[in-house]
Design a protein around this motif. Structure first.
Motif, PDB file in Angstrom:
ATOM      1  N   SER A  80       3.593   4.490  -7.167  1.00 52.54           N
ATOM      2  CA  SER A  80       3.988   3.206  -6.603  1.00 52.54           C
ATOM      3  C   SER A  80       5.279   2.727  -7.279  1.00 52.54           C
ATOM      4  O   SER A  80       5.385   2.761  -8.506  1.00 52.54           O
ATOM      5  CB  SER A  80       2.829   2.243  -6.864  1.00 52.54           C
ATOM      6  OG  SER A  80       3.137   0.969  -6.449  1.00 52.54           O
ATOM      7  N   ASP A 117       0.814  -1.224   0.000  1.00 51.70           N
ATOM      8  CA  ASP A 117       0.000   0.000   0.000  1.00 51.70           C
ATOM      9  C   ASP A 117       0.843   1.269   0.000  1.00 51.70           C
ATOM     10  O   ASP A 117       0.499   2.242  -0.659  1.00 51.70           O
ATOM     11  CB  ASP A 117      -0.909   0.033   1.245  1.00 51.70           C
ATOM     12  CG  ASP A 117      -1.917  -1.110   1.231  1.00 51.70           C
ATOM     13  OD1 ASP A 117      -2.165  -1.667   0.140  1.00 51.70           O
ATOM     14  OD2 ASP A 117      -2.448  -1.449   2.318  1.00 51.70           O
ATOM     15  N   ARG A 155       3.958  10.001  -0.200  1.00 52.35           N
ATOM     16  CA  ARG A 155       4.446   8.622  -0.287  1.00 52.35           C
ATOM     17  C   ARG A 155       5.758   8.466   0.474  1.00 52.35           C
ATOM     18  O   ARG A 155       6.553   7.573   0.195  1.00 52.35           O
ATOM     19  CB  ARG A 155       4.631   8.206  -1.756  1.00 52.35           C
ATOM     20  CG  ARG A 155       3.361   8.268  -2.575  1.00 52.35           C
ATOM     21  CD  ARG A 155       2.437   7.108  -2.325  1.00 52.35           C
ATOM     22  NE  ARG A 155       2.953   5.859  -2.864  1.00 52.35           N
ATOM     23  CZ  ARG A 155       2.336   4.688  -2.725  1.00 52.35           C
ATOM     24  NH1 ARG A 155       1.203   4.609  -2.046  1.00 52.35           N
ATOM     25  NH2 ARG A 155       2.853   3.590  -3.231  1.00 52.35           N
ATOM     26  N   GLY A 194       4.720  -0.081  -2.841  1.00 51.23           N
ATOM     27  CA  GLY A 194       4.475  -0.761  -4.114  1.00 51.23           C
ATOM     28  C   GLY A 194       5.414  -1.949  -4.236  1.00 51.23           C
ATOM     29  O   GLY A 194       6.436  -2.007  -3.537  1.00 51.23           O
TER      30      GLY A 194
END
Ligand code: GLN
Length: 333
Positions: free
Chosen positions: A136, A112, A205, A115
């Motif tokens: 990702s 999640d 991220r 990636g």
């Protein structure tokens, strides 16, 4: 059919042989030493490629070093060449950091938040982040590896590093040091990795402070290992999470399979497909010149030779592991 005593023994031999194809079809374990020696002599003289030079300290490493080590899941160690020469682990560290991030957060968090698909692009690619809508990547390219550090437990740089270095030491079964000159050299030239961490942060991220996590990542890449250390460390993956030397379980076998899966699809970056096609073993390279490969249930092998191809993978290490895997009939496919 009436089973005689001898038929039963014969059946047991057949069952055992089928259960361990790599080492059973191949020569006796004692012959592994001959295979390593042969690999050493076969590739010793040809030494194509170039040392990594984008980290200045790596350009200075003697390119003639060539060391090979293999550890079986029953804890036997074989080696040839320069197996006691320390060098920086570089990206091979990523598999051990991934392992700890998985053990601490569970495997789904990696899917999640980072990636697990191959990017098909260079290890330090910014394009890989940009072209994927979900941003990702995977934990074996720089972006995903620095993000994996940001997922580790530890409230500051010191705490994070202490947890991570203790984790590496368990795999190596000894205390590993950092090559301070490599750490300094990489820190001084780390603009590209910093840009990657900032970009990930801008996309939500990245899971912590850029400076802290970049420093820990750079330090993990500067850890000094020998070819023998790397083979010992990788043998935990070959033995399903239990250390073949200490017999202690370091990680769940579920997580080992997942680490091996990402190694198979992304361990040699954009050349991972070609490697799987040719050699058929999960592997991981580093720009310091090391490569590890894992034959699940059988052995791990590590080779050190500093000169790299254009993807950043040691050329001689690839050749030597290809040869050894072939001799031991180890292709998992
Ligand atoms: N420390 C290196 C970097 O971040 C590791 C790269 C590698 O080994 N492929 O660029």
């Amino acid at each position: 059919m009436k089973l005689t005593h001898y038929t039963i023994i014969l059946l047991q031999v057949v069952v055992f042989t089928c259960a361990s194809p790599a080492l059973a079809k191949s020569p006796q374990k004692a012959a592994i030493q001959i295979i390593l020696d042969n690999a050493y002599h076969k590739f010793k003289k040809q030494n194509p490629g170039e040392n990594a030079d984008y980290i200045p300290a790596l350009a200075k490493v003697d390119p003639t070093y060539f060391g090979l080590a293999l550890v079986t899941t029953d804890g036997k160690i074989y080696s040839a060449g320069d197996v006691s020469q320390p060098f920086s682990i570089q990206s091979i560290s990523k598999v051990f950091t991934l392992s700890l991030a998985m053990e601490q957060n569970g495997p789904q968090v990696i899917v999640d938040k980072i990636g697990v698909n191959a990017t098909g692009l260079a290890f330090n690619s910014v394009t890989a982040i940009e072209q994927n809508k979900a941003r990702s990547v995977n934990p074996l390219v720089n972006a995903g590896a620095i993000a994996a550090v940001s997922l580790l437990d530890g409230k500051n740089e010191k705490a994070k590093w202490s947890g991570l270095s203790a984790w590496y030491n368990k795999f190596a079964n000894r205390k590993l040091n950092v090559l301070e000159d490599v750490y300094q050299s990489e820190t001084d030239t780390n603009g590209h990795n910093r840009a990657i961490a900032e970009l990930l942060t801008s996309y939500d991220r990245f899971y912590g402070d850029v400076d802290t996590n970049l420093a820990v990542y750079t330090r993990q890449c500067s850890v000094a290992v020998t070819a023998k250390d790397l083979a010992v460390m990788a043998s935990v993956f070959a033995n399903n999470g239990i250390h073949p030397l200490t017999k202690k379980r370091l990680m769940s076998s579920d997580n080992v399979s997942r680490v091996l899966a990402v190694m198979t699809t992304a361990g040699l970056y954009e050349n991972s497909g070609q490697w799987a096609y040719q050699v058929g073993l999960p592997a991981k390279s580093g720009v310091g010149g090391g490569i590890i490969a894992v034959s699940p249930g059988q052995f791990s092998v590590a080779v050190f030779s500093p000169r790299l191809d254009s993807a950043g993978n040691s050329i001689r290490a690839q050749q030597a592991i290809d040869f050894i895997a072939e001799q031991l009939n180890a292709n998992i496919f």
